[in-house]
Write an enzyme that holds these catalytic residues in place. Structure first.
Site, PDB file in Angstrom:
ATOM      1  N   HIS A  89      -8.501   3.693   4.035  1.00 53.51           N
ATOM      2  CA  HIS A  89      -8.562   4.786   5.256  1.00 53.51           C
ATOM      3  C   HIS A  89      -9.997   4.181   5.126  1.00 53.51           C
ATOM      4  O   HIS A  89     -10.471   4.611   6.475  1.00 53.51           O
ATOM      5  CB  HIS A  89      -8.173   5.646   4.909  1.00 53.51           C
ATOM      6  N   ASP A  94       0.556  -1.232  -0.066  1.00 53.57           N
ATOM      7  CA  ASP A  94      -0.341  -0.070   0.135  1.00 53.57           C
ATOM      8  C   ASP A  94       1.078   1.558   0.328  1.00 53.57           C
ATOM      9  O   ASP A  94       1.951   0.883   0.172  1.00 53.57           O
ATOM     10  CB  ASP A  94      -0.561   0.357   1.349  1.00 53.57           C
ATOM     11  N   GLU A 136      -6.206  10.261   9.350  1.00 51.58           N
ATOM     12  CA  GLU A 136      -4.354   9.873  10.011  1.00 51.58           C
ATOM     13  C   GLU A 136      -3.765  10.731  11.187  1.00 51.58           C
ATOM     14  O   GLU A 136      -3.234  10.430  11.767  1.00 51.58           O
ATOM     15  CB  GLU A 136      -3.205  10.112   8.596  1.00 51.58           C
TER      16      GLU A 136
HETATM   17  N1  DGL Z   1      -3.717   4.140   0.457  1.00 54.57           N
HETATM   18  C1  DGL Z   1      -3.976   5.037  -0.890  1.00 54.57           C
HETATM   19  C2  DGL Z   1      -5.665   4.274  -1.610  1.00 54.57           C
HETATM   20  O1  DGL Z   1      -6.773   3.499  -1.092  1.00 54.57           O
HETATM   21  C3  DGL Z   1      -4.826   6.452   0.252  1.00 54.57           C
HETATM   22  C4  DGL Z   1      -4.098   6.431   0.702  1.00 54.57           C
HETATM   23  C5  DGL Z   1      -3.057   7.267  -0.260  1.00 54.57           C
HETATM   24  O2  DGL Z   1      -3.750   8.935  -1.257  1.00 54.57           O
HETATM   25  O3  DGL Z   1      -1.610   6.818  -0.592  1.00 54.57           O
HETATM   26  O4  DGL Z   1      -6.948   4.445  -2.365  1.00 54.57           O
END
Ligand code: DGL
Length: 304
Positions: free
Chosen positions: A195, A19, A161
């Site tokens: 998130h 991720d 966050e």
């Molecule tokens: N992991 C990202 C998503 O699921 C969210 C955080 C980011 O913008 O990197 O899209």
């Protein structure tokens, strides 16, 4: 001597999950619940988060580099926990990565279709995920005749966050973002970002109790379980799993936020110098890669 056909093959190598940061731990949480015997290697690119505001080309490069890191750990499958990376890079990764790749978009899209009764579906995600149109395309490939209302919610990631899960400000911002979905009377909303499951209580409150929230992480864990079984890659039932967590930078409050995502104590986390890792692959690796990368990039751009 050939093994009797009723003996099932097992593969105890870990599943790799990446991720852009720690949000992907919501997907790891589901994998741990659905697949308790599977080892997992997690890589969170905390040094380069957010992906959700970056261009598809940059995210594709990051996604490939993250996958190369996981492959060094002999993973048997790669799960792209990040919605933004799944939305922009999945076909691309499937061409490059020599193990099966599972993203979060298709499972989420399928679950939304199964859940909707009125055929009015909302999708929320980062700016890049929404701009990619990956969710509506995936949903419409299966069922062309429905209404899909999309909304980018760029302020949600920093709020989550920061741990502002039920603050007044979070409600105000969520109300503003979700107004178009409420006005359109969607009955199902895809949480198209790692998130967002943490905001479920706020989102449910604003959307109303009758709206089904689709958590892509849960659906992805189900698809991973299916694929492992189909491919004969499940770990042995007696296998004691090992879980390793790598990140490319140690951010402020990492442990606290990580445990909120994982909903259990977070074991020791290893910080990798990712620049050194990438440089350490050597010039030859990147040179051969670079030329193939440009060729494939043309191919991908041509197909888009
Ligand atoms: N992991 C990202 C998503 O699921 C969210 C955080 C980011 O913008 O990197 O899209």
């Amino acid at each position: 001597m050939r093994a009797p056909s009723n003996i099932t093959a097992h593969d105890n190598r870990p599943i790799g999950v990446f991720d852009s940061g720690i949000g992907g731990l919501t997907v790891v949480k589901e994998l741990m619940e659905h697949l308790p015997n599977e080892s997992i290697v997690y890589f969170g690119d905390t040094a380069r988060i957010p992906y959700g505001t970056k261009s598809p080309d940059t995210i594709r490069r990051f996604a490939l580099e993250d996958s190369i890191f996981l492959l060094e750990h002999q993973v048997k499958m790669i799960v792209v926990a990040c919605n933004t990376a799944s939305a922009t890079s999945l076909p691309w990764l499937e061409q490059w990565v020599p193990v099966p790749v599972v993203g979060v978009i298709e499972p989420g899209a399928q679950a939304a279709l199964s859940a909707t009764r009125t055929r009015r579906i909302g999708v929320i995600g980062t700016a890049t995920t929404i701009r990619s149109r990956a969710y509506p395309e995936s949903i419409r490939q299966r069922q062309p005749h429905l209404d899909i209302i999309e909304q980018a919610c760029p302020l949600f990631v920093p709020l989550i966050e920061e741990g502002w899960l039920e603050e007044e400000a979070t409600f105000l911002i969520a109300r503003r973002y979700l107004q178009s979905l409420v006005d359109s009377q969607v009955d199902t909303v895809v949480l198209g970002c790692t998130h967002y499951p943490l905001l479920k209580p706020v989102l449910q409150h604003i959307l109303g109790p009758d709206v089904t929230l689709i958590d892509s992480g849960q659906e992805t864990a189900r698809v991973v379980a299916q694929r492992l079984t189909q491919l004969g890659l499940t770990a042995h039932p007696d296998h004691t799993p090992q879980h390793r967590f790598f990140i490319s930078d140690l951010p402020h409050m990492f442990q606290e936020i990580g445990e909120r995502f994982l909903q259990r104590p977070l074991p020791s986390v290893e910080t990798v110098n990712f620049d050194a890792f990438l440089t350490g692959k050597g010039q030859n690796f990147w040179a051969s890669f670079q030329s193939a990368f440009s060729a494939k990039k043309d191919l991908v751009n041509h197909e888009e």
